[in-house]
Design a protein around this motif. Sequence first.
Motif, PDB file in Angstrom:
ATOM      1  N   VAL A  89      15.331   3.619  -2.906  1.00 48.04           N
ATOM      2  CA  VAL A  89      14.487   2.720  -3.690  1.00 48.04           C
ATOM      3  C   VAL A  89      13.459   2.092  -2.749  1.00 48.04           C
ATOM      4  CG1 VAL A  89      16.235   2.151  -5.409  1.00 48.04           C
ATOM      5  CG2 VAL A  89      16.124   0.811  -3.306  1.00 48.04           C
ATOM      6  N   THR A  90      12.515   1.352  -3.322  1.00 49.58           N
ATOM      7  CA  THR A  90      11.626   0.569  -2.496  1.00 49.58           C
ATOM      8  C   THR A  90      12.259  -0.821  -2.348  1.00 49.58           C
ATOM      9  OG1 THR A  90       9.322  -0.047  -2.114  1.00 49.58           O
ATOM     10  CG2 THR A  90      10.113  -0.206  -4.404  1.00 49.58           C
ATOM     11  N   SER A  91      11.584  -1.733  -1.642  1.00 46.94           N
ATOM     12  CA  SER A  91      12.269  -2.990  -1.320  1.00 46.94           C
ATOM     13  C   SER A  91      11.817  -4.151  -2.188  1.00 46.94           C
ATOM     14  CB  SER A  91      12.050  -3.317   0.153  1.00 46.94           C
ATOM     15  OG  SER A  91      12.566  -2.279   0.939  1.00 46.94           O
TER      16      SER A  91
ATOM     17  N   ASP B 200       0.820  -1.213   0.000  1.00 52.19           N
ATOM     18  CA  ASP B 200       0.000   0.000   0.000  1.00 52.19           C
ATOM     19  C   ASP B 200       0.855   1.265   0.000  1.00 52.19           C
ATOM     20  OD1 ASP B 200       0.597  -0.840   2.712  1.00 52.19           O
ATOM     21  OD2 ASP B 200      -0.733   0.751   3.394  1.00 52.19           O
ATOM     22  N   ASN B 201       2.147   1.125  -0.346  1.00 49.10           N
ATOM     23  CA  ASN B 201       2.956   2.303  -0.675  1.00 49.10           C
ATOM     24  C   ASN B 201       2.515   2.874  -2.016  1.00 49.10           C
ATOM     25  OD1 ASN B 201       3.956  -0.046  -1.892  1.00 49.10           O
ATOM     26  ND2 ASN B 201       6.100   0.503  -1.681  1.00 49.10           N
ATOM     27  N   ALA B 202       1.879   2.044  -2.849  1.00 49.10           N
ATOM     28  CA  ALA B 202       1.403   2.496  -4.163  1.00 49.10           C
ATOM     29  C   ALA B 202       0.097   3.261  -4.004  1.00 49.10           C
ATOM     30  CB  ALA B 202       1.162   1.285  -5.054  1.00 49.10           C
TER      31      ALA B 202
ATOM     32  N   THR C 236      10.663   7.101   2.932  1.00 45.88           N
ATOM     33  CA  THR C 236       9.703   6.010   2.678  1.00 45.88           C
ATOM     34  C   THR C 236       8.279   6.500   2.926  1.00 45.88           C
ATOM     35  OG1 THR C 236       9.551   5.096   4.910  1.00 45.88           O
ATOM     36  CG2 THR C 236      11.387   4.317   3.550  1.00 45.88           C
ATOM     37  N   THR C 237       7.332   5.688   2.492  1.00 39.24           N
ATOM     38  CA  THR C 237       5.926   6.045   2.704  1.00 39.24           C
ATOM     39  C   THR C 237       5.495   5.712   4.136  1.00 39.24           C
ATOM     40  OG1 THR C 237       5.261   3.881   1.887  1.00 39.24           O
ATOM     41  CG2 THR C 237       5.345   5.661   0.277  1.00 39.24           C
ATOM     42  N   GLY C 238       6.364   5.077   4.907  1.00 41.59           N
ATOM     43  CA  GLY C 238       6.048   4.772   6.299  1.00 41.59           C
ATOM     44  C   GLY C 238       4.993   3.676   6.446  1.00 41.59           C
TER      45      GLY C 238
HETATM   46  P1  IMP Z   1       8.838   2.559   0.622  1.00 44.28           P
HETATM   47  O1  IMP Z   1       8.392   1.818  -0.595  1.00 44.28           O
HETATM   48  O2  IMP Z   1       7.704   3.078   1.451  1.00 44.28           O
HETATM   49  O3  IMP Z   1       9.851   1.807   1.404  1.00 44.28           O
HETATM   50  O4  IMP Z   1       9.599   3.890   0.117  1.00 44.28           O
HETATM   51  C1  IMP Z   1      10.845   3.833  -0.551  1.00 44.28           C
HETATM   52  C2  IMP Z   1      10.943   4.922  -1.617  1.00 44.28           C
HETATM   53  O5  IMP Z   1      10.029   4.614  -2.668  1.00 44.28           O
HETATM   54  C3  IMP Z   1      10.556   6.332  -1.142  1.00 44.28           C
HETATM   55  O6  IMP Z   1      11.327   7.285  -1.863  1.00 44.28           O
HETATM   56  C4  IMP Z   1       9.102   6.463  -1.543  1.00 44.28           C
HETATM   57  O7  IMP Z   1       8.707   7.808  -1.705  1.00 44.28           O
HETATM   58  C5  IMP Z   1       9.139   5.726  -2.863  1.00 44.28           C
HETATM   59  N1  IMP Z   1       7.844   5.147  -3.243  1.00 44.28           N
HETATM   60  C6  IMP Z   1       7.290   4.016  -2.774  1.00 44.28           C
HETATM   61  N2  IMP Z   1       6.117   3.779  -3.375  1.00 44.28           N
HETATM   62  C7  IMP Z   1       5.931   4.763  -4.267  1.00 44.28           C
HETATM   63  C8  IMP Z   1       4.906   5.035  -5.248  1.00 44.28           C
HETATM   64  O8  IMP Z   1       3.925   4.312  -5.412  1.00 44.28           O
HETATM   65  N3  IMP Z   1       5.104   6.161  -5.998  1.00 44.28           N
HETATM   66  C9  IMP Z   1       6.195   6.958  -5.862  1.00 44.28           C
HETATM   67  N4  IMP Z   1       7.164   6.731  -4.984  1.00 44.28           N
HETATM   68  C10 IMP Z   1       7.038   5.640  -4.183  1.00 44.28           C
END
Ligand code: IMP
Length: 438
Positions: free
Chosen positions: A247-249, A37-39, A137-139
Amino acid sequence: MPLHIIVGAQWGDEGKGRITDLLSADAVAVARFSGGDNAGHTVTVDAPGGPQIFKLHLLPSGLVHPHVVGVLGHGMVVNPSRLLAEMDRLRASGASVTPERVKLSAAAHLITPAHVALDQADEAARSAPSAGGKIGTTGRGIGPAYTDKTARRGLRAELMLDPARLGDRVLEHVRAANLTLERIYARPPLDAAAVAAEYTSYARALAPYLAETSLYLHGQLRAGAAVLAEGAQGTLLDLNTGTYPFVTSSSPTSGGAFVGLGLGPQFAGRIIGVTKVFQTRVGEGPFPTEAFGPEAERLRGTGANPWDEFGTTTGRPRRCGWLDLVLLRYAIRVNGITELVLTKLDVLAGLEQVRLCTGYEAGDQRYEELPWGPADLAPFRPIYESMPGWAEDSSGARTLADLPAQARCYVRRIEALTGVPVSLISVGPERSQIVPAR
Ligand code: IMP
């Protein structure tokens, strides 16, 4: 029996949801293969009472079509509380959300409040000057959930078939996370028993949706149906090909679609790379063509419209700049992109000049390709090519001929500089605001 794959060619937020929605019309199933749900995928559907906007974080955006089956694949990390809430919201809009329509891979991993707490604690710790800086990160607990997966102690969705066993595993997991929260980050512990009880109830609600999604998708493809793999995030956020460590993971690239859905590459059909006609990024990390001041504000919009450049998941203003063709050529290479979809062409209307970054320079060297991949972009300065802009509003264009001549030249120049055909151009957020590029 094609598996069409939609990938973000930039740092996410390219407008993939719109294109997925369009291509879903001909697909039997639409499958998310990575991330969680980071997306945030926004789909605007014309409805009798005015446009209806769906913001989806976990469910595939193709589900907006009543005939589509939505799959959450092996490669995803799923927060069950957010999934249930999203299912309820979609149901409230009149959509059918049943186990026949939504299939959650038994091999996907679960995100817990302990992952969220660890993500936030880790980010806060990184802000210390000596700690290398925040990722931004999006937390949402994404990194810690994938960390547990690769450390082989993750909580797979299949545990929900046995709620009592899931409860025990969650208890053990939260207790272990509490040690890190308290001893490393000096943060308060979570109530492990309460989280375990919460997850036991999620298991009861979600168990009917569990499926062997690889088997299901394989069956559909073998039967000749079209399946759409819906990418989240983007190539430059990929753990392997992105601007590491910012980056994301997971692997949001086309290769990640096969691993994340449990399918082989023999099914690959179109590999569709979605890119805005400019560049944006949320979170930290290098961005060679970043613009500042009025130029950036012009590309970002004010936030008055839901499709302005503010994060769907976090509401953060996105960093904006000019389209970077060095990075786009790289994305084409690492994904095997066979066609490009350009989004937000309408946003460029009214600019006297539009710019494209065609190469980089560092010292007295020029580069058209990245010599060492995209991890360290700091030494490079962009080389721009300027083209005349156009004044006319193109949001009403429905055919190529409706676009201003300069806008058409801009699109053709992107094709010439990447060597990949553009198939579609979006000129606004609504379903109808799409122009075939031929
Ligand atoms: P995480 O995925 O929350 O761990 O975030 C890692 C990095 O990916 C951060 O710079 C976020 O802003 C970026 N990120 C994660 N998901 C998205 C997305 O859906 N759109 C844009 N940036 C994202």
